[in-house]
Motif scaffolding. Structure first.
Motif, mmCIF file in Angstrom:
data_model
loop_
_atom_site.group_PDB
_atom_site.id
_atom_site.type_symbol
_atom_site.label_atom_id
_atom_site.label_comp_id
_atom_site.label_asym_id
_atom_site.label_seq_id
_atom_site.Cartn_x
_atom_site.Cartn_y
_atom_site.Cartn_z
ATOM 1 N N TYR A 99 -18.819 1.655 7.828
ATOM 2 C CA TYR A 99 -19.597 2.855 7.545
ATOM 3 C C TYR A 99 -20.048 3.566 8.812
ATOM 4 O O TYR A 99 -20.955 4.380 8.793
ATOM 5 C CB TYR A 99 -20.804 2.480 6.693
ATOM 6 N N ASN A 100 -19.365 3.280 9.910
ATOM 7 C CA ASN A 100 -19.775 3.853 11.187
ATOM 8 C C ASN A 100 -19.346 5.303 11.343
ATOM 9 O O ASN A 100 -18.409 5.775 10.703
ATOM 10 C CB ASN A 100 -19.152 3.042 12.321
ATOM 11 N N GLU A 101 -20.050 5.970 12.250
ATOM 12 C CA GLU A 101 -19.717 7.368 12.518
ATOM 13 C C GLU A 101 -18.353 7.476 13.180
ATOM 14 O O GLU A 101 -17.930 6.592 13.928
ATOM 15 C CB GLU A 101 -20.794 8.005 13.414
ATOM 16 N N GLN A 102 -17.670 8.595 12.903
ATOM 17 C CA GLN A 102 -16.356 8.860 13.466
ATOM 18 C C GLN A 102 -16.456 9.987 14.491
ATOM 19 O O GLN A 102 -17.225 10.929 14.317
ATOM 20 C CB GLN A 102 -15.379 9.260 12.361
ATOM 21 N N PHE A 103 -15.638 9.864 15.515
ATOM 22 C CA PHE A 103 -15.607 10.863 16.571
ATOM 23 C C PHE A 103 -14.212 11.464 16.622
ATOM 24 O O PHE A 103 -13.219 10.757 16.475
ATOM 25 C CB PHE A 103 -15.963 10.223 17.912
ATOM 26 N N PHE A 104 -14.171 12.776 16.854
ATOM 27 C CA PHE A 104 -12.919 13.503 16.740
ATOM 28 C C PHE A 104 -12.337 13.890 18.097
ATOM 29 O O PHE A 104 -13.072 14.160 19.054
ATOM 30 C CB PHE A 104 -13.123 14.781 15.925
ATOM 31 N N GLY A 105 -11.010 13.932 18.147
ATOM 32 C CA GLY A 105 -10.316 14.533 19.267
ATOM 33 C C GLY A 105 -10.311 16.037 19.141
ATOM 34 O O GLY A 105 -10.831 16.593 18.165
ATOM 35 N N PRO A 106 -9.708 16.742 20.120
ATOM 36 C CA PRO A 106 -9.746 18.213 20.131
ATOM 37 C C PRO A 106 -8.817 18.876 19.118
ATOM 38 O O PRO A 106 -8.950 20.071 18.866
ATOM 39 C CB PRO A 106 -9.333 18.559 21.558
ATOM 40 N N GLY A 107 -7.884 18.130 18.548
ATOM 41 C CA GLY A 107 -7.016 18.682 17.514
ATOM 42 C C GLY A 107 -5.698 19.225 18.029
ATOM 43 O O GLY A 107 -5.548 19.558 19.219
ATOM 44 N N THR A 108 -4.731 19.285 17.124
ATOM 45 C CA THR A 108 -3.425 19.908 17.372
ATOM 46 C C THR A 108 -3.189 20.933 16.277
ATOM 47 O O THR A 108 -3.299 20.620 15.088
ATOM 48 C CB THR A 108 -2.287 18.873 17.340
ATOM 49 N N ARG A 109 -2.859 22.147 16.704
ATOM 50 C CA ARG A 109 -2.579 23.200 15.726
ATOM 51 C C ARG A 109 -1.068 23.318 15.577
ATOM 52 O O ARG A 109 -0.365 23.687 16.527
ATOM 53 C CB ARG A 109 -3.187 24.527 16.185
ATOM 54 N N LEU A 110 -0.566 22.984 14.395
ATOM 55 C CA LEU A 110 0.871 22.985 14.111
ATOM 56 C C LEU A 110 1.228 24.222 13.294
ATOM 57 O O LEU A 110 0.567 24.526 12.283
ATOM 58 C CB LEU A 110 1.254 21.721 13.340
ATOM 59 N N THR A 111 2.264 24.907 13.743
ATOM 60 C CA THR A 111 2.754 26.083 13.039
ATOM 61 C C THR A 111 4.245 25.928 12.759
ATOM 62 O O THR A 111 5.004 25.573 13.676
ATOM 63 C CB THR A 111 2.528 27.361 13.861
ATOM 64 N N VAL A 112 4.640 26.188 11.538
ATOM 65 C CA VAL A 112 6.056 26.151 11.177
ATOM 66 C C VAL A 112 6.631 27.550 11.281
ATOM 67 O O VAL A 112 6.080 28.507 10.715
ATOM 68 C CB VAL A 112 6.242 25.609 9.760
ATOM 69 N N LEU A 113 7.725 27.656 12.037
ATOM 70 C CA LEU A 113 8.339 28.974 12.252
ATOM 71 C C LEU A 113 9.332 29.292 11.139
ATOM 72 O O LEU A 113 9.953 28.387 10.582
ATOM 73 C CB LEU A 113 9.036 28.988 13.619
#
Lengths: 113, 110
Positions: A99-113
């Motif tokens: 039940y511990n807190e989660q920490f996030f990375g900066p993310g990846t934005r994926l786009t399909v062409l």
């Protein structure tokens, strides 16, 4: 610095391609997670792993695959079977899978062409 | 279907006012509760967590939990323009991953 890194920051995929998103943490956390966020939506769980060499499907695992060969790494592959992959992908980690807190990375934005 | 509900907003408050953000959840077995702040185009940042009924204060932020009524709230005192963001409520149940609400957008005007 301790933290979670994700790469690349932006990723463009052609129809029918598989792509792999990287997630690395040096926090010594046991548990790692992948979420997907669509515009105006909350985060939805794709996969999670509470320990090395073990992982479980989340709510929207279809079209995705993961591996957890090392404690610090949890890569996500978006396969061609994922019909609508354009989204913001977030990796997170927590000390344990409880039940511990989660920490996030900066993310990846994926786009399909 | 286990759900976490938030008013999408936008919630608009003047600088210096108290902003009150609310969240309800459906699963009575939920054990831990989190508030994340997310700026546009960025990843969520943890600002508060609460496990027990009552209030928990951290600086200008107060989290409130009422398990009987299945709601959790976040109060932001002395709101600043830099507090303008989307606030995500998250609930952990069954000791695995988090269930997120869709977020409330807060706008603080100077």
């Amino acid at each position: 610095d301790g933290g979670i890194t994700q790469s690349p920051k932006y990723l463009f995929r052609k129809e029918g391609q598989n792509v792999t998103l990287s997630c690395e943490q040096n926090l010594n956390h046991d548990a790692m997670y992948w979420y997907r966020q669509d515009p105006g939506q909350g985060l939805r769980l794709i996969y999670y792993s509470q320990i090395v060499n073990d992982f479980q499907k989340g709510d929207i695992a279809e079209g995705y695959s993961v591996s957890r060969e090392k404690k610090e790494s949890f890569p996500l592959t978006v396969t061609s079977a994922q019909k609508n992959p354009t989204a913001f992908y977030l990796c997170a980690s927590s000390i344990t899978g409880g039940y511990n807190e989660q920490f996030f990375g900066p993310g990846t934005r994926l786009t399909v062409l | 279907q286990k759900e976490v509900e938030q008013n999408s907003g936008p919630l608009s408050v003047p600088e210096g006012a108290i902003a009150s953000l609310n969240c309800t959840y459906s699963d009575r077995g939920s054990q831990s509760f989190f508030w994340y702040r997310q700026y546009s185009g960025k990843s969520p940042e943890l600002i508060m967590f609460i496990y027990s009924n009552g209030d928990k204060e951290d600086g200008r932020f107060t989290a409130q939990l009422n398990k009987a009524s299945q709601y959790v709230s976040l109060l932001i005192r002395d709101s600043q323009p830099s507090d303008s963001a989307t606030y995500l409520c998250a609930v952990n149940q069954a000791g695995t991953a988090l269930i997120f609400g869709k977020g409330t957008t807060l706008s603080v005007s100077s």
